[in-house]
Design a protein around this motif. Structure first.
Motif, mmCIF file in Angstrom:
data_model
loop_
_atom_site.group_PDB
_atom_site.id
_atom_site.type_symbol
_atom_site.label_atom_id
_atom_site.label_comp_id
_atom_site.label_asym_id
_atom_site.label_seq_id
_atom_site.Cartn_x
_atom_site.Cartn_y
_atom_site.Cartn_z
ATOM 1 N N GLU A 1 0.845 -1.192 0.000
ATOM 2 C CA GLU A 1 0.000 0.000 0.000
ATOM 3 C C GLU A 1 0.881 1.243 0.000
ATOM 4 O O GLU A 1 2.081 1.169 0.234
ATOM 5 C CB GLU A 1 -0.910 0.016 1.228
ATOM 6 C CG GLU A 1 -0.151 0.036 2.541
ATOM 7 C CD GLU A 1 -1.046 -0.068 3.754
ATOM 8 O OE1 GLU A 1 -2.158 0.474 3.724
ATOM 9 O OE2 GLU A 1 -0.617 -0.690 4.737
ATOM 10 N N ASP A 2 0.256 2.385 -0.266
ATOM 11 C CA ASP A 2 0.973 3.652 -0.228
ATOM 12 C C ASP A 2 -0.013 4.748 0.147
ATOM 13 O O ASP A 2 -1.239 4.552 0.081
ATOM 14 C CB ASP A 2 1.603 3.958 -1.590
ATOM 15 C CG ASP A 2 2.755 4.957 -1.514
ATOM 16 O OD1 ASP A 2 2.983 5.540 -0.435
ATOM 17 O OD2 ASP A 2 3.418 5.165 -2.542
ATOM 18 N N TYR A 3 0.534 5.882 0.535
ATOM 19 C CA TYR A 3 -0.273 7.063 0.846
ATOM 20 C C TYR A 3 0.220 8.209 -0.013
ATOM 21 O O TYR A 3 1.409 8.313 -0.326
ATOM 22 C CB TYR A 3 -0.172 7.416 2.337
ATOM 23 C CG TYR A 3 -0.829 6.366 3.181
ATOM 24 C CD1 TYR A 3 -2.205 6.378 3.383
ATOM 25 C CD2 TYR A 3 -0.089 5.322 3.720
ATOM 26 C CE1 TYR A 3 -2.820 5.387 4.132
ATOM 27 C CE2 TYR A 3 -0.696 4.325 4.467
ATOM 28 C CZ TYR A 3 -2.062 4.366 4.665
ATOM 29 O OH TYR A 3 -2.670 3.378 5.393
ATOM 30 N N VAL A 4 -0.711 9.074 -0.389
ATOM 31 C CA VAL A 4 -0.454 10.154 -1.325
ATOM 32 C C VAL A 4 -0.949 11.468 -0.723
ATOM 33 O O VAL A 4 -2.048 11.509 -0.165
ATOM 34 C CB VAL A 4 -1.202 9.886 -2.653
ATOM 35 C CG1 VAL A 4 -1.104 11.058 -3.588
ATOM 36 C CG2 VAL A 4 -0.692 8.610 -3.305
ATOM 37 N N LEU A 5 -0.156 12.505 -0.870
ATOM 38 C CA LEU A 5 -0.568 13.852 -0.500
ATOM 39 C C LEU A 5 -0.561 14.738 -1.733
ATOM 40 O O LEU A 5 0.417 14.751 -2.489
ATOM 41 C CB LEU A 5 0.405 14.461 0.507
ATOM 42 C CG LEU A 5 0.284 14.044 1.947
ATOM 43 C CD1 LEU A 5 1.384 14.718 2.773
ATOM 44 C CD2 LEU A 5 -1.069 14.390 2.508
ATOM 45 N N ILE A 6 -1.645 15.463 -1.915
ATOM 46 C CA ILE A 6 -1.712 16.485 -2.956
ATOM 47 C C ILE A 6 -2.085 17.776 -2.241
ATOM 48 O O ILE A 6 -3.063 17.812 -1.489
ATOM 49 C CB ILE A 6 -2.766 16.141 -4.025
ATOM 50 C CG1 ILE A 6 -2.415 14.823 -4.710
ATOM 51 C CG2 ILE A 6 -2.879 17.279 -5.037
ATOM 52 C CD1 ILE A 6 -3.491 14.289 -5.636
ATOM 53 N N SER A 7 -1.292 18.806 -2.459
ATOM 54 C CA SER A 7 -1.543 20.099 -1.820
ATOM 55 C C SER A 7 -1.652 21.172 -2.888
ATOM 56 O O SER A 7 -0.867 21.198 -3.836
ATOM 57 C CB SER A 7 -0.410 20.470 -0.871
ATOM 58 O OG SER A 7 -0.267 19.500 0.143
ATOM 59 N N ARG A 8 -2.623 22.050 -2.705
ATOM 60 C CA ARG A 8 -2.747 23.225 -3.568
ATOM 61 C C ARG A 8 -2.778 24.442 -2.665
ATOM 62 O O ARG A 8 -3.651 24.569 -1.802
ATOM 63 C CB ARG A 8 -4.004 23.189 -4.411
ATOM 64 C CG ARG A 8 -3.964 24.351 -5.393
ATOM 65 C CD ARG A 8 -5.218 24.784 -5.976
ATOM 66 N NE ARG A 8 -6.235 25.115 -5.016
ATOM 67 C CZ ARG A 8 -7.443 25.480 -5.360
ATOM 68 N NH1 ARG A 8 -7.773 25.510 -6.630
ATOM 69 N NH2 ARG A 8 -8.348 25.786 -4.464
ATOM 70 N N VAL A 9 -1.811 25.317 -2.836
ATOM 71 C CA VAL A 9 -1.692 26.507 -2.013
ATOM 72 C C VAL A 9 -1.755 27.709 -2.951
ATOM 73 O O VAL A 9 -0.922 27.831 -3.858
ATOM 74 C CB VAL A 9 -0.378 26.503 -1.211
ATOM 75 C CG1 VAL A 9 -0.274 27.743 -0.341
ATOM 76 C CG2 VAL A 9 -0.275 25.233 -0.372
ATOM 77 N N LEU B 1 0.831 27.145 -6.018
ATOM 78 C CA LEU B 1 1.623 25.923 -5.914
ATOM 79 C C LEU B 1 0.722 24.701 -5.886
ATOM 80 O O LEU B 1 -0.258 24.674 -5.138
ATOM 81 C CB LEU B 1 2.455 25.949 -4.616
ATOM 82 C CG LEU B 1 3.151 24.644 -4.240
ATOM 83 C CD1 LEU B 1 4.361 24.421 -5.125
ATOM 84 C CD2 LEU B 1 3.549 24.664 -2.784
ATOM 85 N N VAL B 2 1.040 23.727 -6.698
ATOM 86 C CA VAL B 2 0.417 22.409 -6.616
ATOM 87 C C VAL B 2 1.552 21.413 -6.450
ATOM 88 O O VAL B 2 2.493 21.396 -7.245
ATOM 89 C CB VAL B 2 -0.405 22.044 -7.873
ATOM 90 C CG1 VAL B 2 -0.932 20.615 -7.782
ATOM 91 C CG2 VAL B 2 -1.545 23.017 -8.069
#
Length: 118
Positions: free
Chosen positions: A37-45, A54-55
């Motif tokens: 398994e894995d975990y993902v972060l997506i951030s939009r500032v 910023l993405v």
């Protein structure tokens, strides 16, 4: 800095919720990068420290990295996730936390864990 969800590798590679202290980790991560398994972060500032929009998106392993690329470039998955936040999201900062099961050598479809907007 200052984000709700952050990558945290202090003990095991994972993601930490800085508000609640909850952690999502990869206890089965092998030295060669293989995992179930894995975990993902997506951030939009909208106003990053650089003054620019910023993405940023990343996974803990290559499987999460592949998932980020698909979510950000393929029609459908991101729009479906954004349907779960307020109608004001276009003018707000966002963080999306995803979980991915790895099927053989391939990342499966992402599962939404949480979306934080501010």
């Amino acid at each position: 800095k200052g984000m709700r969800f952050v990558f945290d590798v202090a003990r095991e590679p994972g993601v930490k919720d800085t508000r609640t202290g909850k952690r999502w980790t990869l206890p089965d991560l092998q030295e060669n990068g293989r995992t179930k398994e894995d975990y993902v972060l997506i951030s939009r500032v909208l106003a990053s420290p650089t003054g620019e929009f910023l993405v940023a998106g990343a996974g803990i392993t290559q499987y999460g990295g592949h998932t980020v690329a698909e979510v950000l470039t393929v029609d459908g998955p991101l729009q479906e996730m954004l349907g779960r936040v307020s109608g004001q999201w276009p003018s707000r900062n966002l963080q999306i936390l995803l979980h991915v099961k790895v099927l053989g050598q391939t990342a499966g479809p992402p599962e939404l864990i949480d979306i934080h907007e501010w």
